[in-house]
Design an enzyme around this catalytic site. Structure first.
Site, PDB file in Angstrom:
ATOM      1  N   LYS A  52     -11.617  -0.390 -10.340  1.00 21.59           N
ATOM      2  CA  LYS A  52     -12.302   0.242  -9.204  1.00 21.59           C
ATOM      3  C   LYS A  52     -13.488  -0.617  -8.759  1.00 21.59           C
ATOM      4  O   LYS A  52     -13.706  -0.824  -7.564  1.00 21.59           O
ATOM      5  CB  LYS A  52     -12.757   1.658  -9.585  1.00 21.59           C
ATOM      6  CG  LYS A  52     -11.575   2.614  -9.751  1.00 21.59           C
ATOM      7  CD  LYS A  52     -11.934   3.961 -10.362  1.00 21.59           C
ATOM      8  CE  LYS A  52     -10.656   4.751 -10.644  1.00 21.59           C
ATOM      9  NZ  LYS A  52     -10.877   6.064 -11.234  1.00 21.59           N
ATOM     10  N   GLN A  96     -15.586   9.059 -14.143  1.00 21.62           N
ATOM     11  CA  GLN A  96     -14.267   8.761 -14.708  1.00 21.62           C
ATOM     12  C   GLN A  96     -13.882   9.815 -15.746  1.00 21.62           C
ATOM     13  O   GLN A  96     -14.674  10.160 -16.618  1.00 21.62           O
ATOM     14  CB  GLN A  96     -14.285   7.347 -15.329  1.00 21.62           C
ATOM     15  CG  GLN A  96     -12.943   6.865 -15.826  1.00 21.62           C
ATOM     16  CD  GLN A  96     -11.904   6.672 -14.717  1.00 21.62           C
ATOM     17  OE1 GLN A  96     -12.245   6.443 -13.554  1.00 21.62           O
ATOM     18  NE2 GLN A  96     -10.639   6.784 -15.064  1.00 21.62           N
ATOM     19  N   ASP A 119     -13.247  11.418  -5.249  1.00 21.38           N
ATOM     20  CA  ASP A 119     -12.020  11.661  -6.017  1.00 21.38           C
ATOM     21  C   ASP A 119     -11.207  12.824  -5.430  1.00 21.38           C
ATOM     22  O   ASP A 119     -10.033  12.985  -5.751  1.00 21.38           O
ATOM     23  CB  ASP A 119     -12.365  12.028  -7.476  1.00 21.38           C
ATOM     24  CG  ASP A 119     -12.202  10.854  -8.424  1.00 21.38           C
ATOM     25  OD1 ASP A 119     -11.287  10.036  -8.196  1.00 21.38           O
ATOM     26  OD2 ASP A 119     -12.975  10.776  -9.396  1.00 21.38           O
TER      27      ASP A 119
END
Ligand code: GUN
Length: 283
Positions: A52, A96, A119
């Site tokens: 990422k 995460q 997200d």
């Protein structure tokens, strides 16, 4: 032999488009910034987080890394999220997953401001998707839609079967296919007569989390098969939820693993970061 749906090529195109948009924002004095929070040092999470960060660098998005100790308290993590929510220089926040067992993942997801939820996991984002409002969409299912559209596969009116009902893939996938006017069925571990249902699918999206679960007898001749799974087998080779070698002979189009859905997730995260500029303004 099925047409191979090329996630590598399509994700590269999408990142290129994001790079151009990020450059245009920079010309207007806007530097898009993504806060990337990792708790602990789980090796798989570290690989994902590094991918990422690398994508951010390529696209021209500033990533702000926060590497927290495995033993950080839930309160400290929530305090960091709140600080990032308040920081007007931060456009998007990514924590995460998975988090260590002593932290309530849902509490953390709910704490992220919906305007920064790149997200797409916050209940607000999920609700917005289900009633057709603009907002962040979970990256993996959004990537599947892009794979279909950019390969020229029609969704409207087609029988779409989604195998798996997770919050991150199956449920948002079904809402997205519905938004594209597909006729959608979701199957799960309690579904009866599973193969009878999957054999009706023009488009079959497989997210069951079981290596090579879907074999040729699940598939209608000529169907489009999208494999969301990723596993490492005994020989340390990657494979998906679909038995690629047998299914490719029967399907009309299929995604490989790797090089299919997986690479799309990061590309769609970049799209969400670009979208964050407008979504932040709506806050
Ligand atoms: N862990 C596995 N996939 C994801 C993802 O898409 N986002 C976050 N935050 N964590 C993950």
């Amino acid at each position: 032999m099925a047409v191979l749906i090329d996630g590598k090529k399509i994700s590269a195109q999408i990142k290129e488009e994001c790079r151009e948009k990020a450059a245009r924002y920079r010309e207007q004095g806007i530097q898009i910034t993504l806060a990337v929070v990792q708790v602990g040092k789980d090796p798989a999470s570290t690989v994902y987080v590094n991918n990422k960060k690398k994508a951010c660098e390529y696209v021209g998005i500033r990533s702000l890394p926060y590497e927290l100790d495995e033993n950080v308290s839930q309160e400290e993590l929530l305090a960091l999220v709140e600080r990032l929510n308040q920081d007007s220089a931060v456009n998007g926040i990514l924590v995460q997953l998975p988090l260590p067992a002593h932290i309530d993942e849902n509490k953390v997801i709910y704490a992220i401001s919906p305007e920064k939820d790149v997200d797409g996991f916050h209940p607000y984002s999920v609700g917005a998707l289900s009633i057709g409002l603009k907002g962040y969409v979970s990256c993996t299912p959004a990537g599947v839609i892009q794979l279909l559209k950019r390969t020229g596969i029609e969704i409207a009116g087609k029988n779409c079967v989604v195998m798996g009902r997770s919050n991150i893939v199956g449920k948002p996938m079904s809402m997205l296919l519905l938004r594209e006017n597909g006729t959608v069925t979701v199957t799960h571990s309690k579904t009866e007569n599973l193969k009878e249902i999957t054999r009706q699918a023009d488009i079959l999206v497989v997210a069951v989390g079981k290596p090579r679960f879907v074999t040729a007898d699940f598939i209608k001749e000529g169907a489009v098969v999208i494999d969301v799974g990723i596993h490492r087998n005994a020989d340390n080779k990657l494979c998906g939820d679909v038995d690629f070698d047998s299914v490719k002979e029967k399907a009309g189009a299929i995604t490989p693993v790797p090089g299919g859905v997986g690479v799309m997730t990061v590309a769609m995260l970049m799209c969400n970061c670009i979208a964050s500029v407008e979504i932040n303004e709506r806050a």
